[in-house]
Design a protein around this motif. Structure first.
Motif, PDB file in Angstrom:
ATOM      1  N   UNK A  41      22.628  19.360 -50.550  1.00  0.00           N
ATOM      2  CA  UNK A  41      22.453  18.879 -49.172  1.00  0.00           C
ATOM      3  C   UNK A  41      23.800  18.705 -48.483  1.00  0.00           C
ATOM      4  N   UNK A  42      23.880  19.192 -47.251  1.00  0.00           N
ATOM      5  CA  UNK A  42      25.132  19.091 -46.511  1.00  0.00           C
ATOM      6  C   UNK A  42      25.324  17.662 -45.995  1.00  0.00           C
ATOM      7  N   UNK A  43      26.548  17.152 -46.033  1.00  0.00           N
ATOM      8  CA  UNK A  43      26.794  15.820 -45.480  1.00  0.00           C
ATOM      9  C   UNK A  43      26.561  15.824 -43.976  1.00  0.00           C
ATOM     10  N   UNK A  44      26.068  14.721 -43.446  1.00  0.00           N
ATOM     11  CA  UNK A  44      25.788  14.620 -42.015  1.00  0.00           C
ATOM     12  C   UNK A  44      27.106  14.522 -41.259  1.00  0.00           C
ATOM     13  N   UNK A  45      27.329  15.454 -40.341  1.00  0.00           N
ATOM     14  CA  UNK A  45      28.594  15.540 -39.608  1.00  0.00           C
ATOM     15  C   UNK A  45      28.302  15.513 -38.109  1.00  0.00           C
ATOM     16  N   UNK A  46      28.323  14.328 -37.478  1.00  0.00           N
ATOM     17  CA  UNK A  46      27.987  14.229 -36.051  1.00  0.00           C
ATOM     18  C   UNK A  46      28.863  15.099 -35.156  1.00  0.00           C
ATOM     19  N   UNK A 151      18.504  13.067 -37.866  1.00  0.00           N
ATOM     20  CA  UNK A 151      19.653  12.260 -38.273  1.00  0.00           C
ATOM     21  C   UNK A 151      19.244  11.336 -39.417  1.00  0.00           C
ATOM     22  N   UNK A 152      20.213  10.845 -40.191  1.00  0.00           N
ATOM     23  CA  UNK A 152      19.871   9.946 -41.298  1.00  0.00           C
ATOM     24  C   UNK A 152      19.476   8.545 -40.845  1.00  0.00           C
ATOM     25  N   UNK A 153      19.659   8.246 -39.568  1.00  0.00           N
ATOM     26  CA  UNK A 153      19.303   6.926 -39.055  1.00  0.00           C
ATOM     27  C   UNK A 153      19.759   6.776 -37.621  1.00  0.00           C
ATOM     28  N   UNK A 154      19.550   5.577 -37.069  1.00  0.00           N
ATOM     29  CA  UNK A 154      19.882   5.322 -35.670  1.00  0.00           C
ATOM     30  C   UNK A 154      21.373   5.514 -35.393  1.00  0.00           C
ATOM     31  N   UNK A 155      22.208   5.064 -36.323  1.00  0.00           N
ATOM     32  CA  UNK A 155      23.652   5.166 -36.109  1.00  0.00           C
ATOM     33  C   UNK A 155      24.092   6.623 -36.015  1.00  0.00           C
TER      34      UNK A 155
END
Length: 219
Positions: A41-46, A151-155
């Motif tokens: 899984x790729x890391x979340x990168x905003x 997204x992984x969450x609200x933030x």
């Protein structure tokens, strides 16, 4: 004799186990570190997501955008019907984002925003193009189809909007280096109109903020 029989069974069992292990090894694909990294899984990168969404907006919105002079009277009459007709995105109940384009005259210009007069928009409806603090990357994020579930969450969801805002501000600074000089001039804007409806219509006196993806200055 009994001991010999038990010994034979143990040997047979051991051989069978070896055969099973060898068979499993032959049928197992061993991955290189590069292959493991490719399927992980790729890391979340905003920031990277924001860059992709903003680039996509720049490519797609010129074709998707609808004339503001048509959209505004329609949403002031029936916002839900206007959303269907002009293919608005609805990120939440009673919330709509319209892809729009406009050419208007700058009636008032400050470092914070441009107030425009646009044909087709009622005179009592302020049309504002924000240039600084009121720039909202979340509106572009929503219009381009990025959802909360992505997204992984609200933030993380908010961070994507924040990163798009940074890109928008950089573009605005480049295309509108001296906002005050634009008063009385024509500008063409492609962007997004976010509307939060409390009823079936939008009041004519309610200011409308067009979040800019591109701003072109005419004469």
């Amino acid at each position: 004799m009994q001991r010999t029989h038990r010994t034979r069974n143990r040997i047979i069992g051991a051989v069978a186990l070896v055969v099973l292990v060898v068979a499993m090894a032959l049928n197992t694909k061993f991955l290189t570190p590069a292959e493991v990294a490719a399927i992980a899984p790729k890391p979340f990168d905003p920031a990277a997501i924001a860059a992709d969404l903003y680039a996509k907006a720049g490519e797609e919105l010129p074709d998707r955008a609808q004339p503001l002079g048509e959209v505004v009277p329609a949403l002031q009459a029936d916002v839900a019907a206007a959303a269907d007709k002009y293919e608005a995105t609805s990120p939440a109940e009673k919330s709509y984002v319209f892809p729009v384009e406009l050419t208007g005259t700058v009636a008032e210009a400050t470092d914070a925003s441009l107030r425009l007069e646009v044909d087709g928009v009622p005179a009592q409806t302020p049309v504002i193009v924000p240039l600084s603090n009121a720039v909202n990357g979340s509106v572009i994020r929503d219009l381009m189809g990025f959802k909360f579930a992505d997204a992984p969450g609200q933030t993380g969801y908010q961070y994507v909007g924040d990163e798009i805002k940074k890109l928008m501000l950089a573009s605005i600074e480049s295309s509108v280096p001296d906002p005050a000089s634009l008063e009385g001039k024509q500008v063409t804007v492609v962007g997004a109109l976010g509307v939060q409806a409390t009823g079936s219509t939008v009041p004519r006196a309610k200011p409308l903020n067009v979040q800019p993806v591109t701003i072109e200055v005419g004469s």
